[in-house]
Design an enzyme around this catalytic site. Sequence first.
Site, PDB file in Angstrom:
ATOM      1  N   GLY A 171      39.214  21.898  37.565  1.00 13.44           N
ATOM      2  CA  GLY A 171      40.012  20.660  37.381  1.00 13.44           C
ATOM      3  C   GLY A 171      38.811  19.471  38.119  1.00 13.44           C
ATOM      4  O   GLY A 171      38.323  18.788  37.618  1.00 13.44           O
ATOM      5  N   CYS A 172      39.187  19.188  39.460  1.00 14.58           N
ATOM      6  CA  CYS A 172      38.531  18.294  39.985  1.00 14.58           C
ATOM      7  C   CYS A 172      37.068  18.203  39.964  1.00 14.58           C
ATOM      8  O   CYS A 172      36.442  17.312  39.903  1.00 14.58           O
ATOM      9  CB  CYS A 172      39.088  17.864  41.229  1.00 14.58           C
ATOM     10  SG  CYS A 172      40.720  17.428  41.256  1.00 14.58           S
ATOM     11  N   ILE A 173      36.652  19.420  40.287  1.00  7.42           N
ATOM     12  CA  ILE A 173      35.063  19.508  40.119  1.00  7.42           C
ATOM     13  C   ILE A 173      34.533  19.068  38.908  1.00  7.42           C
ATOM     14  O   ILE A 173      33.462  18.202  38.629  1.00  7.42           O
ATOM     15  CB  ILE A 173      34.568  21.067  40.655  1.00  7.42           C
ATOM     16  CG1 ILE A 173      35.175  21.235  42.122  1.00  7.42           C
ATOM     17  CG2 ILE A 173      33.121  21.080  40.242  1.00  7.42           C
ATOM     18  CD1 ILE A 173      34.285  20.672  42.990  1.00  7.42           C
ATOM     19  N   THR A 176      34.967  15.513  37.836  1.00 10.49           N
ATOM     20  CA  THR A 176      33.804  14.628  38.702  1.00 10.49           C
ATOM     21  C   THR A 176      32.495  14.644  38.054  1.00 10.49           C
ATOM     22  O   THR A 176      31.940  13.821  38.021  1.00 10.49           O
ATOM     23  CB  THR A 176      34.072  14.978  40.035  1.00 10.49           C
ATOM     24  OG1 THR A 176      35.420  14.671  40.754  1.00 10.49           O
ATOM     25  CG2 THR A 176      32.910  14.283  41.078  1.00 10.49           C
TER      26      THR A 176
END
Length: 238
Positions: A171-173, A176
């Site tokens: 998700g966030c990795i 980003t």
Amino acid sequence: MSGWDRFLTEHDREIAAQAGYGARMGLGGNVAVLLIDATYLFCGDPGLSEAESLALYRNSCGPAAWRAVEAMAGLAAAARERGLPVVYTRPVRPRPDGLNRGRWLDKNRRGREDMKPAPRAFDIVDPITPAPTDVVLDKEKPSAFFGTPLAAYLTDWGVDSLLVGGGVTSGCIRSTVLDAFSLNYRVGVVQELTFDRIEASHWINLFDLDQKYADVIGLAEAHDYVARAAKGPFHAVA
């Protein structure tokens, strides 16, 4: 053998090789460490099993997260000694009325539980408490770049490369890293610093990021980059 190998077919490996993916990007000389959402919400409390952690924090990753936290602490300390920027992100606390939750509420049937979080859910975990010279950014969406001043800060600091860790990998990795790639940063995703609650998602996303958008590197290589990086503008505050 890479951790993702057991999830790939021989056909998968042949296609990736023939298409030319997986070349090494390398990092530049001006490096920052970016640690994504290593909060109690996503890590849980230390020493708990996965089941125990999920009972307290439904988004937590348990032991996998805490193994990553140990590695984060060492790399962040090394970066500070070099005067390099260390940047943390954490999720924005939900409003009681849910008006800042956007589509998060639509994709999880338990999403409204986040509006009454455990007391420390949105705190960065104690072993990697930010130092006075570190920067902490709150974000509402998966990417550390979306709706935050991160890119402006990196430009001001002369950063051309990121060492990324945290969670969750899928998700966030991932989001980003894709934004960093789109902004032409060189990115090293440090394998030992990343975690996810689902093992297959973790490894397949690491594989895909390594194929197209970043270099997935080991902790020792990350420490080597920090040691060789140009000295940064950040220094310990007495």
